[in-house]
Design a protein around this motif. Structure first.
Motif, PDB file in Angstrom:
ATOM      1  N   MET A  97       1.483 -14.153  22.780  1.00 48.41           N
ATOM      2  CA  MET A  97       2.351 -13.221  24.129  1.00 48.41           C
ATOM      3  C   MET A  97       3.856 -12.647  23.526  1.00 48.41           C
ATOM      4  N   LEU A  98       4.251 -13.099  22.092  1.00 46.87           N
ATOM      5  CA  LEU A  98       5.624 -12.658  21.902  1.00 46.87           C
ATOM      6  C   LEU A  98       5.232 -11.797  20.596  1.00 46.87           C
ATOM      7  N   THR A  99       6.481 -10.776  20.382  1.00 46.62           N
ATOM      8  CA  THR A  99       6.991 -10.838  18.974  1.00 46.62           C
ATOM      9  C   THR A  99       8.140  -9.523  19.039  1.00 46.62           C
ATOM     10  N   MET A 100       8.256  -9.699  17.790  1.00 50.60           N
ATOM     11  CA  MET A 100       9.621  -9.365  17.412  1.00 50.60           C
ATOM     12  C   MET A 100       9.474  -8.328  16.587  1.00 50.60           C
ATOM     13  N   ILE A 101      10.248  -7.411  17.134  1.00 48.55           N
ATOM     14  CA  ILE A 101      10.247  -5.784  15.777  1.00 48.55           C
ATOM     15  C   ILE A 101      11.539  -4.913  15.604  1.00 48.55           C
ATOM     16  N   THR A 102      10.858  -4.259  14.273  1.00 48.06           N
ATOM     17  CA  THR A 102      11.816  -3.620  13.762  1.00 48.06           C
ATOM     18  C   THR A 102      11.970  -2.778  13.198  1.00 48.06           C
ATOM     19  N   GLU A 103      12.215  -1.562  13.581  1.00 47.01           N
ATOM     20  CA  GLU A 103      11.714  -0.130  13.782  1.00 47.01           C
ATOM     21  C   GLU A 103      12.797   0.865  13.881  1.00 47.01           C
ATOM     22  N   SER A 104      13.214   2.125  13.482  1.00 45.19           N
ATOM     23  CA  SER A 104      14.439   3.003  13.340  1.00 45.19           C
ATOM     24  C   SER A 104      14.407   4.023  13.895  1.00 45.19           C
ATOM     25  N   THR A 105      12.432   4.484  14.012  1.00 49.75           N
ATOM     26  CA  THR A 105      12.731   5.520  14.970  1.00 49.75           C
ATOM     27  C   THR A 105      11.466   4.968  16.521  1.00 49.75           C
ATOM     28  N   GLU A 106      11.194   5.825  16.907  1.00 44.92           N
ATOM     29  CA  GLU A 106      11.278   5.939  18.559  1.00 44.92           C
ATOM     30  C   GLU A 106       9.312   5.432  18.241  1.00 44.92           C
ATOM     31  N   MET A 107       9.009   6.754  17.352  1.00 51.23           N
ATOM     32  CA  MET A 107       6.880   6.993  17.056  1.00 51.23           C
ATOM     33  C   MET A 107       6.966   5.499  16.166  1.00 51.23           C
ATOM     34  N   GLU A 108       7.958   5.074  15.750  1.00 53.14           N
ATOM     35  CA  GLU A 108       7.282   3.371  14.764  1.00 53.14           C
ATOM     36  C   GLU A 108       8.078   2.367  15.520  1.00 53.14           C
ATOM     37  N   VAL A 109       8.776   2.504  16.583  1.00 48.78           N
ATOM     38  CA  VAL A 109       8.952   1.479  17.626  1.00 48.78           C
ATOM     39  C   VAL A 109       7.274   1.303  18.658  1.00 48.78           C
ATOM     40  N   ASP A 110       7.057   2.909  18.632  1.00 53.73           N
ATOM     41  CA  ASP A 110       5.865   2.703  19.792  1.00 53.73           C
ATOM     42  C   ASP A 110       4.775   2.089  19.318  1.00 53.73           C
ATOM     43  N   ALA A 111       4.368   2.416  18.059  1.00 54.73           N
ATOM     44  CA  ALA A 111       3.301   2.061  17.151  1.00 54.73           C
ATOM     45  C   ALA A 111       3.112   0.576  16.993  1.00 54.73           C
ATOM     46  N   THR A 112       4.375   0.154  16.422  1.00 57.52           N
ATOM     47  CA  THR A 112       4.853  -1.205  15.934  1.00 57.52           C
ATOM     48  C   THR A 112       4.468  -2.686  16.966  1.00 57.52           C
ATOM     49  N   ILE A 113       4.552  -1.348  18.003  1.00 57.84           N
ATOM     50  CA  ILE A 113       4.773  -2.319  19.059  1.00 57.84           C
ATOM     51  C   ILE A 113       3.396  -2.885  19.726  1.00 57.84           C
ATOM     52  N   ALA A 114       2.306  -1.332  19.164  1.00 62.18           N
ATOM     53  CA  ALA A 114       1.090  -1.402  19.618  1.00 62.18           C
ATOM     54  C   ALA A 114       0.437  -2.195  18.979  1.00 62.18           C
ATOM     55  N   HIS A 115       1.062  -2.603  16.915  1.00 59.76           N
ATOM     56  CA  HIS A 115       0.724  -3.240  15.848  1.00 59.76           C
ATOM     57  C   HIS A 115       0.388  -4.739  16.473  1.00 59.76           C
ATOM     58  N   PRO A 161      -1.326 -14.743  30.769  1.00 61.56           N
ATOM     59  CA  PRO A 161      -0.531 -14.276  31.627  1.00 61.56           C
ATOM     60  C   PRO A 161       0.784 -13.039  31.452  1.00 61.56           C
ATOM     61  N   ALA A 162       1.623 -12.787  30.351  1.00 58.52           N
ATOM     62  CA  ALA A 162       2.481 -12.450  29.862  1.00 58.52           C
ATOM     63  C   ALA A 162       2.401 -11.719  28.491  1.00 58.52           C
ATOM     64  N   VAL A 163       3.412 -11.058  27.690  1.00 61.52           N
ATOM     65  CA  VAL A 163       3.675 -10.453  26.682  1.00 61.52           C
ATOM     66  C   VAL A 163       4.861 -10.063  26.443  1.00 61.52           C
ATOM     67  N   ASN A 164       5.671 -10.188  25.543  1.00 59.05           N
ATOM     68  CA  ASN A 164       6.930 -10.134  25.914  1.00 59.05           C
ATOM     69  C   ASN A 164       7.015  -9.693  23.869  1.00 59.05           C
ATOM     70  N   VAL A 165       8.109  -8.523  24.497  1.00 63.67           N
ATOM     71  CA  VAL A 165       8.345  -8.051  23.001  1.00 63.67           C
ATOM     72  C   VAL A 165      10.087  -7.550  23.203  1.00 63.67           C
ATOM     73  N   VAL A 166      10.850  -8.441  21.575  1.00 63.19           N
ATOM     74  CA  VAL A 166      12.504  -8.474  21.636  1.00 63.19           C
ATOM     75  C   VAL A 166      12.189  -7.773  20.531  1.00 63.19           C
ATOM     76  N   SER A 167      13.510  -6.638  20.503  1.00 70.26           N
ATOM     77  CA  SER A 167      14.531  -5.948  19.510  1.00 70.26           C
ATOM     78  C   SER A 167      14.636  -7.234  18.912  1.00 70.26           C
ATOM     79  N   ALA A 168      14.760  -6.545  17.330  1.00 63.18           N
ATOM     80  CA  ALA A 168      15.667  -7.372  16.337  1.00 63.18           C
ATOM     81  C   ALA A 168      16.861  -6.967  15.838  1.00 63.18           C
ATOM     82  N   PRO A 169      17.412  -7.818  15.177  1.00 60.88           N
ATOM     83  CA  PRO A 169      19.487  -6.730  15.512  1.00 60.88           C
ATOM     84  C   PRO A 169      18.674  -5.555  13.689  1.00 60.88           C
TER      85      PRO A 169
END
Length: 936
Positions: free
Chosen positions: A350-368, A329-337
């Motif tokens: 249902m939850l992930t933390m993302i650590t990237e430095s470019t928008e393209m990699e933010v997108d691809a890493t969220i997908a991954h 029922p939910a999907v959650n994405v968190v940006s790390a410091p």
């Protein structure tokens, strides 16, 4: 949405009993409170363990993951060291973590626990045997001291990643208990279950968590939470009634707030908290299921994550098309410091933390990371034993995502920093070519640090693309969907994937699947037979054997600036036959200089054999007088060599033997004079002569490039017409903090044999030196010197690391202090000033100052006519290390009396600057980062 989730649950329960295989079910009710002043959790949990196995269980293994951070003797700590990290090893008690205050009970009966070899796993003895189809409810309080965010979970300031935080039952299947310790490299294998979790924390925090938020309310105080938590038999925690939450409920600041979450048929529960989260929410329609999408963005990442919600929705739809609709029922994405030292993205249900430095990699890493919900979350294979079934298959799907949304960037960047760039793919295929890769299907901990990323992720994706080419794109898509449909919530194995692929394709795929158990697979697109020319660094969209031209420049005191070009075929993957030719024009001497090299390489799993020859030409001195134009004296050097590198059969070990045989064939210009008489004058005219020389060398080296206390040792035997010398050099580095500061120790012992005692100059260049040799004493011309034969000015103060390597110099003496044609021993110490006591840290910039100390003695000092205080020599002072040690400047401050007497006699009163020496070490500019992780 409620209908779809209920149907999935019924299908899940049906499959447990209908299939020949079985799996356990473990449900959790947890009440927990965060103390953000002490970075602790106080909680109470009830575990409902349902035994669906045919076996009677007398005990349950319990994971206490937080104890992996308790000391430096855990499997987690040992693995970090093996993988090149010392931050946890040198961490303070305050930064470490643990879990305690445990009291496991069934009803009123306290259960007995037993320790195991890993302090983060215990054995819980049941009060009575748990027969098949029976269940037991176990309750315990717990107190978790959160560690600093070294790995997946912990705190960074007041950002909290609460993962692997509660006592958790290990998984039991047909292979027995999987009571695995926590590892940074290597993920998990967990039972499915339902979670009802109440999280109490200060009201100004916002929370992102596994599951669906069902309510918030003002919570009890921390004291109440610790003293009042008791099992409530009337409570129905495992299938709580859900209610729709239209929007996130914002907690009121300054009060305790409780957030209540429900999550059904998931493998784990994690949550994140921060006071600063900017929350962006939307919904996604997938058939009858409405998915609530939330992005929790830190203010420092607001710009970079501006489109993160769109990316999240896009990823859910893309992966749903690949596998089947997202069931949760939910999907959650968190940006790390941003400031995390070792940033890593990580997934939970249902939850992930993302650590990237470019928008393209933010997108691809969220997908991954969102994609892991299908593979890690719903299929839930044993990731510790078969990590490729999660990470590798996910990378295969992620490549399709990148190709669809970023076709112009797909596999074109030479990026060595991430696991998905063409750069790592290049290094993978280089490693395969060197026969240092590992099979796809190994346990996570069996991989070297580099191979875990390159093989588990990239090589698996290559193999999936190979399988796709074999059966066709439509068929591989059908296999993916059938695999997900047939094995959702069932913990599939490699055999299940193979059987599905063969059934859907109608083909025997045994040969293709055998590749996951072998080494040496290379993507057929990596290296084609055609040869192409490139100016500068070639692009990597089209693979070929490149011949590359690039401009080069050099400098020394005599040739001045040298400019030219380099033609070579050095590239990744490495080729067996390599060549380099680099002619340069010297603007000072107006001569054509340059270098060239040709090598043949042969690789086996444990060896690298290189047969090579090289040549170089440049000026080493100049001379002029009133009667002549300036003469430039040069060196032409040819070096045929054979080098054998022998690696440890265990690729995780960073040890290596090297055996090197080479000859230095030298053609040296020398200065000579003749008398010229004219009707008006008689004078000496300078002219050049040529001397041919040969030095043969055998070098045997052993090194261990581990991150903690690395060391190496070598024996070098040099032989020339007039001499034979044997030298042993050992180096050891004593780390004393995580900043890789420490004390570098070097020991040298040498023996010299003069084979031509009738020649008083035979040992001038080749004798053992207590001081670091100058350019004119570099008899193999192996070092880089700015002014090799200068005897005054700053260029004359350059020394090389060899022999005794003292930093004081006595160049103006006819016989240098500490020079020996017999034997010599020395110890060199160089230490960083610890940050805690370094007064230079008050400066607004980093000044890399060290302290050095040299102690040594030599044969001649022990002759009868030598004074007692000259037998043991020493010097000590300050060392300035720049460019990662590529340039070291030494300022001697105290030294033996014999040196002090020399300086007073020869250098005069203004001698401080003349005492300074420096060393240039070009070896540090090699790809040292790669050499620490890849055994080549």
């Amino acid at each position: 949405m409620r209908f779809f989730v209920t149907a999935m649950l019924l299908l899940f329960v049906h499959n447990i009993y209908a299939q020949q295989t079985w799996q356990q079910e473990v449900n959790y009710t947890i009440d927990v409170t965060l103390n953000d002043a002490e970075h602790t959790l106080d909680g109470f949990e009830q575990i409902n363990y349902i035994n669906h196995s045919p076996d009677t269980l007398r005990y349950i293994f319990i994971h206490l993951w937080a104890n992996a951070y308790k000391n430096d003797q855990t499997a987690f700590s040992e693995q970090l060291l093996r993988n090149g990290r010392t931050d946890f090893y040198f961490s303070s008690e305050e930064q470490r973590g643990y879990i305690n205050r445990l009291e496991f009970k069934t009803g009123k009966e306290t259960l007995v626990t037993e320790a195991t070899k890993d302090i983060d796993v215990i054995k819980l003895l049941l009060a009575k045997p748990l027969a098949p189809n029976e269940e037991v409810t176990i309750a315990t309080p717990f107190h978790t001291k959160l560690p600093f965010l070294f790995s997946r979970g912990g705190y960074y300031k007041q950002f909290y990643a609460i993962t692997q935080w509660y006592p958790k039952a290990a998984l039991y299947d047909k292979d027995g208990w999987h009571a695995m310790p926590y590892l940074d490299q290597g993920e998990f294998y967990n039972d499915f279950g339902n979670y009802h979790v109440s999280i109490t924390l200060p009201g100004n925090y916002k929370v992102a968590a596994t599951g669906l938020l069902t309510e918030t309310h003002e919570g009890p105080t921390l004291k109440q939470m610790v003293t009042d938590q008791k099992p409530d038999k009337k409570k129905q925690p495992f299938l709580p009634k859900k209610r729709k939450v239209e929007e996130e409920i914002t907690p009121s600041s300054g009060k305790q707030q409780t957030w209540v979450y429900d999550a059904r048929h998931v493998t784990d529960f994690a949550w994140f908290a921060d006071k600063r989260f900017i929350v962006r929410s939307d919904t996604i329609m997938l058939g009858d299921n409405i998915v609530k999408a939330n992005c929790y963005i830190l203010p420092e990442n607001a710009g970079l994550y501006a489109n993160s919600l769109q990316f999240t929705k896009q990823a859910i739809r893309f992966y749903s098309a690949q596998f089947g609709n997202y069931p949760y029922p939910a999907v959650n994405v968190v940006s790390a410091p941003k400031a995390l030292v070792y940033p890593t993205s990580m997934e939970y249900p249902m939850l992930t933390m993302i650590t990237e430095s470019t928008e393209m990699e933010v997108d691809a890493t969220i997908a991954h990371e969102v994609g892991h919900n299908w593979l890690m979350g719903i299929l839930a294979t044993n990731e510790r034993d078969h990590a490729w079934m999660d990470e590798g298959i996910n990378t295969f799907i992620e490549r399709k995502y990148r190709l669809q949304y970023y076709p112009e960037h797909y596999s074109t960047s030479l990026d060595f920093s991430g696991l998905n760039g063409a750069g790592v793919h290049k290094l993978l295929n280089t490693t395969i070519g060197l026969k240092k890769d590992q099979p796809i299907d190994l346990t996570s901990d069996a991989y070297s640090e580099f191979n875990y990323g390159a093989v588990v992720y990239e090589k698996t994706a290559d193999w999936m693309e190979y399988l796709e080419k074999m059966v066709g794109k439509d068929t591989i898509a059908a296999i993916t969907r059938a695999y997900y449909s047939n094995f959702s919530f069932k913990h599939p194995s490699p055999a299940d994937l193979k059987n599905t692929a063969e059934k859907v394709s109608g083909r025997d795929l045994t040969a293709a699947f055998n590749k996951i158990y072998s080494t040496g697979y290379i993507d057929s697109s990596v290296m084609q037979e055609k040869t192409k020319f490139s100016f500068g660094i070639p692009g990597f969209k089209e693979q070929a054997k490149y011949i590359i031209f690039t401009p080069v420049a050099g400098f020394n005191h005599y040739d001045k600036i040298m400019i030219g070009g380099m033609l070579h075929n050095y590239q990744l993957p490495l080729q067996k036959m390599q060549f380099l030719i680099a002619p340069v024009y010297a603007t000072g001497s107006r001569k054509l200089n340059g270098t060239a090299r040709l090598s043949y390489n042969h690789f086996t799993k444990r060896t690298w054999l290189e047969i090579a020859t090289s040549g170089i030409r440049y000026s080493i001195n100049d001379f002029s007088d009133e009667k002549n134009d300036k003469l430039y004296l040069g060196i032409t050097r040819f070096v045929p060599s054979v080098k054998l590198s022998l690696y440890n059969k265990e690729l995780r070990e960073k040890t290596k033997w090297t055996f090197l045989i080479r000859s230095f064939i030298l053609k040296e210009d020398q200065l000579n004079f003749r008398d010229i008489t004219t009707p008006t004058d008689t004078f000496s005219q300078a002219y050049k002569t040529t001397a041919n020389n040969l030095v043969n060398q055998l070098k045997i080296s052993y090194e261990n490039n581990r991150v903690l206390y690395p060391y190496n040792a070598n024996v070098v035997i040099d032989q020339g017409k007039d001499f034979l010398r044997i030298g042993f050099t050992g180096k050891y580095f004593f780390n004393y903090n995580q900043a890789r500061q420490g004390i570098a120790a070097r020991v040298f012992a040498g023996k010299y044999f003069n084979l031509n005692n009738t020649n008083p100059f035979a040992a001038y260049k080749t004798a053992l030196n207590m001081s670091g040799p100058k350019g004119d004493e570099d008899y193999t011309y192996s070092g880089y010197f700015i002014g090799r034969n200068e005897f005054e000015g700053w260029q004359s103060q350059q020394v090389m690391e060899r022999d005794g390597f003292f930093k004081v110099r006595t160049d103006l003496l006819g016989d240098k202090i500490g020079k020996s044609d017999d034997w010599l021993v020395a110890i060199n110490l160089s230490g960083d000033i610890p940050d805690k006591v370094n007064p230079l840290n008050a400066l607004p910039f980093k000044l890399p100052i060290k302290l050095f100390l040299d102690i040594g003695t030599y044969s001649e000092a022990w002759r009868n006519d030598e004074a007692a205080n000259n037998k043991i020599l020493f010097d000590a002072g300050l060392q300035l290390s720049l460019f990662r040690g590529g340039l070291n400047v030494y300022v001697p401050l105290v030294y033996s009396k014999v040196y002090n007497d020399y300086f007073k006699a020869y250098l005069g009163d203004k001698r401080f600057a003349k005492n300074i020496s420096f060393n240039i070490n070009l070896d540090v500019f090699q790809l040292s980062k790669l050499s620490r992780t890849i055994p080549w």
